[in-house]
Design a protein around this motif. Sequence first.
Motif, PDB file in Angstrom:
ATOM      1  N   SER A  10      81.404 -21.243  85.618  1.00  0.00           N
ATOM      2  CA  SER A  10      80.933 -21.726  84.179  1.00  0.00           C
ATOM      3  C   SER A  10      79.803 -22.481  84.241  1.00  0.00           C
ATOM      4  N   ILE A  11      79.535 -23.126  85.250  1.00  0.00           N
ATOM      5  CA  ILE A  11      78.447 -24.140  85.326  1.00  0.00           C
ATOM      6  C   ILE A  11      77.237 -23.397  85.885  1.00  0.00           C
ATOM      7  N   GLN A  12      77.220 -22.655  86.875  1.00  0.00           N
ATOM      8  CA  GLN A  12      76.172 -22.196  87.477  1.00  0.00           C
ATOM      9  C   GLN A  12      75.810 -20.774  87.198  1.00  0.00           C
ATOM     10  N   THR A  13      76.275 -20.240  86.247  1.00  0.00           N
ATOM     11  CA  THR A  13      76.010 -18.888  85.995  1.00  0.00           C
ATOM     12  C   THR A  13      74.545 -18.655  85.676  1.00  0.00           C
ATOM     13  N   ALA A  14      74.141 -17.643  86.227  1.00  0.00           N
ATOM     14  CA  ALA A  14      72.707 -17.254  85.979  1.00  0.00           C
ATOM     15  C   ALA A  14      72.456 -16.537  84.904  1.00  0.00           C
ATOM     16  N   PRO A  15      71.374 -16.569  84.090  1.00  0.00           N
ATOM     17  CA  PRO A  15      71.007 -15.878  82.860  1.00  0.00           C
ATOM     18  C   PRO A  15      70.851 -14.256  83.166  1.00  0.00           C
ATOM     19  N   ASN A  16      70.386 -14.150  84.402  1.00  0.00           N
ATOM     20  CA  ASN A  16      70.293 -12.740  84.561  1.00  0.00           C
ATOM     21  C   ASN A  16      71.265 -11.707  85.341  1.00  0.00           C
ATOM     22  N   LEU A  17      72.331 -12.427  85.267  1.00  0.00           N
ATOM     23  CA  LEU A  17      73.669 -11.869  85.965  1.00  0.00           C
ATOM     24  C   LEU A  17      74.292 -10.815  84.818  1.00  0.00           C
ATOM     25  N   PRO A  18      75.086  -9.844  85.051  1.00  0.00           N
ATOM     26  CA  PRO A  18      75.600  -9.215  83.826  1.00  0.00           C
ATOM     27  C   PRO A  18      76.965  -9.813  83.603  1.00  0.00           C
ATOM     28  N   TYR A  19      77.383  -9.514  82.313  1.00  0.00           N
ATOM     29  CA  TYR A  19      78.564  -9.889  81.696  1.00  0.00           C
ATOM     30  C   TYR A  19      78.516 -11.776  81.387  1.00  0.00           C
ATOM     31  N   LEU A  20      77.493 -12.307  81.322  1.00  0.00           N
ATOM     32  CA  LEU A  20      77.391 -13.700  80.989  1.00  0.00           C
ATOM     33  C   LEU A  20      77.866 -14.200  79.504  1.00  0.00           C
ATOM     34  N   ARG A  21      77.302 -13.275  78.615  1.00  0.00           N
ATOM     35  CA  ARG A  21      77.770 -13.458  77.208  1.00  0.00           C
ATOM     36  C   ARG A  21      79.330 -13.396  77.135  1.00  0.00           C
ATOM     37  N   GLU A  22      79.922 -12.422  77.692  1.00  0.00           N
ATOM     38  CA  GLU A  22      81.489 -12.048  77.700  1.00  0.00           C
ATOM     39  C   GLU A  22      82.015 -13.280  78.460  1.00  0.00           C
ATOM     40  N   GLN A  23      81.481 -13.654  79.620  1.00  0.00           N
ATOM     41  CA  GLN A  23      82.408 -14.938  80.307  1.00  0.00           C
ATOM     42  C   GLN A  23      82.398 -15.968  79.398  1.00  0.00           C
ATOM     43  N   LEU A  24      81.054 -16.340  78.701  1.00  0.00           N
ATOM     44  CA  LEU A  24      81.072 -17.700  78.250  1.00  0.00           C
ATOM     45  C   LEU A  24      81.949 -17.590  76.871  1.00  0.00           C
ATOM     46  N   THR A  25      81.845 -16.382  76.312  1.00  0.00           N
ATOM     47  CA  THR A  25      83.097 -16.040  74.964  1.00  0.00           C
ATOM     48  C   THR A  25      84.515 -16.315  75.430  1.00  0.00           C
ATOM     49  N   THR A  26      84.764 -15.604  76.847  1.00  0.00           N
ATOM     50  CA  THR A  26      86.064 -15.835  77.136  1.00  0.00           C
ATOM     51  C   THR A  26      86.529 -17.302  77.289  1.00  0.00           C
ATOM     52  N   LEU A  27      85.400 -18.133  78.020  1.00  0.00           N
ATOM     53  CA  LEU A  27      85.822 -19.416  78.059  1.00  0.00           C
ATOM     54  C   LEU A  27      85.952 -20.237  76.633  1.00  0.00           C
ATOM     55  N   GLU A  28      85.016 -19.785  75.788  1.00  0.00           N
ATOM     56  CA  GLU A  28      85.339 -20.503  74.416  1.00  0.00           C
ATOM     57  C   GLU A  28      86.543 -20.236  73.642  1.00  0.00           C
ATOM     58  N   VAL A  29      86.930 -19.003  73.891  1.00  0.00           N
ATOM     59  CA  VAL A  29      88.352 -18.732  73.278  1.00  0.00           C
ATOM     60  C   VAL A  29      89.589 -19.383  73.944  1.00  0.00           C
ATOM     61  N   LEU A  30      89.554 -19.057  75.191  1.00  0.00           N
ATOM     62  CA  LEU A  30      90.545 -19.629  76.237  1.00  0.00           C
ATOM     63  C   LEU A  30      90.896 -21.009  76.551  1.00  0.00           C
ATOM     64  N   ALA A  31      89.892 -21.494  76.990  1.00  0.00           N
ATOM     65  CA  ALA A  31      89.852 -22.999  77.261  1.00  0.00           C
ATOM     66  C   ALA A  31      90.645 -23.955  76.463  1.00  0.00           C
ATOM     67  N   PRO A  32      90.099 -23.792  75.021  1.00  0.00           N
ATOM     68  CA  PRO A  32      90.924 -24.922  74.377  1.00  0.00           C
ATOM     69  C   PRO A  32      92.394 -24.649  74.132  1.00  0.00           C
ATOM     70  N   VAL A  33      92.920 -23.465  74.430  1.00  0.00           N
ATOM     71  CA  VAL A  33      94.176 -23.109  74.463  1.00  0.00           C
ATOM     72  C   VAL A  33      95.057 -23.515  75.579  1.00  0.00           C
ATOM     73  N   TRP A  34      94.377 -23.690  76.604  1.00  0.00           N
ATOM     74  CA  TRP A  34      95.347 -24.160  77.929  1.00  0.00           C
ATOM     75  C   TRP A  34      95.927 -25.695  77.976  1.00  0.00           C
ATOM     76  N   PRO A  35      95.168 -26.649  77.249  1.00  0.00           N
ATOM     77  CA  PRO A  35      95.757 -27.685  76.878  1.00  0.00           C
ATOM     78  C   PRO A  35      97.161 -27.469  76.124  1.00  0.00           C
TER      79      PRO A  35
END
Length: 338
Positions: A10-35
Amino acid sequence: MFNQTSLNISIQTAPNLPYLREQLTTLEVLAPVWPAIIFLGLVSNTTNILVFIKAGVGDSVTILLLSLSLSDACFLILITPTISTFIIFHFEPSWVWAVDHTITHTLFYWPAFTFYDYSSYISVFLGVTRCACVAMPLHFKSTFTKRRTVVGVVCLFCLAVLIHLPVLTIFSIGWRKDPVTNVSVPVLVASGRQTMVKINDLLNRNTLPWISFITMIGCVALLSFKLLQASKIRSLPTETAAKTDHDNKLSPKDVHVVQSVVLVCSIFIIAQLPALLYSTVRVVNPEFDHGGRLVNLFGIFANVSLTCSLLNATVNIFVYYNYNSKYRSIFRTFLTLS
């Protein structure tokens, strides 16, 4: 299964790698639910423990369900520092850490998933014993006594710790002098990490989980077939049902027990599937891992898998409440007292 390298993803994702937007979206949705899931899981497992103790640990099924609740609670407690560190890094990257953040992120991760895998072994034990008792009741109903079940639970715990030793023993707390303050600070020290993690991946993330997964599918299939048989027998006229082979009959209490076991095992199967898929793929495709070209896709699966793991340790209370009349009665008594 959530991987300890996911923090770096989540910290070191390079902009030129595929699925960056999808990975960040997944984090935005799921991470707040974990606690929230962890909090609900701790409440539900504490409730389960209190109810089972109040009910009296009088049979093998109750012993296994109590052990499962204890193990799930330990998993949720131990995984909390890892998830907290992960969330802080993602949403507050400028956060100043009083200690080395890898201590809070990594030190408790492997003990946490030792308990998670221990819960998996208990679930398999529960499914196999119920299958044996339902398929051949005359042979096995007297086999799984309270004492033997307790011995089995203790042996499974020893096995879980033993096979996780490669990753439980590689970390320790060391000291390093801060060049700015000239003060010694605690840091996480790892020895032989890469080799031990590979051993763990092969044994605990692939071989044993697939064996457990296939075993559980077989248990659910057999128990579901027996439930279908019992349903057909109950629908027959009384005289015809009375003549039916007693081996195919299930008492109403047995039916509810089997139904609850089927649901617990089914939850296990669904929760394990994402972890099995991504653990297998990362073995055959090195790009699907930390440092590979598909690191963001790996992160998506890792975060979905973590969510499933947390839910797996949380939702069993609904099964117990709906299919165990004694559990439901004691649970309502607790609500009345509160």
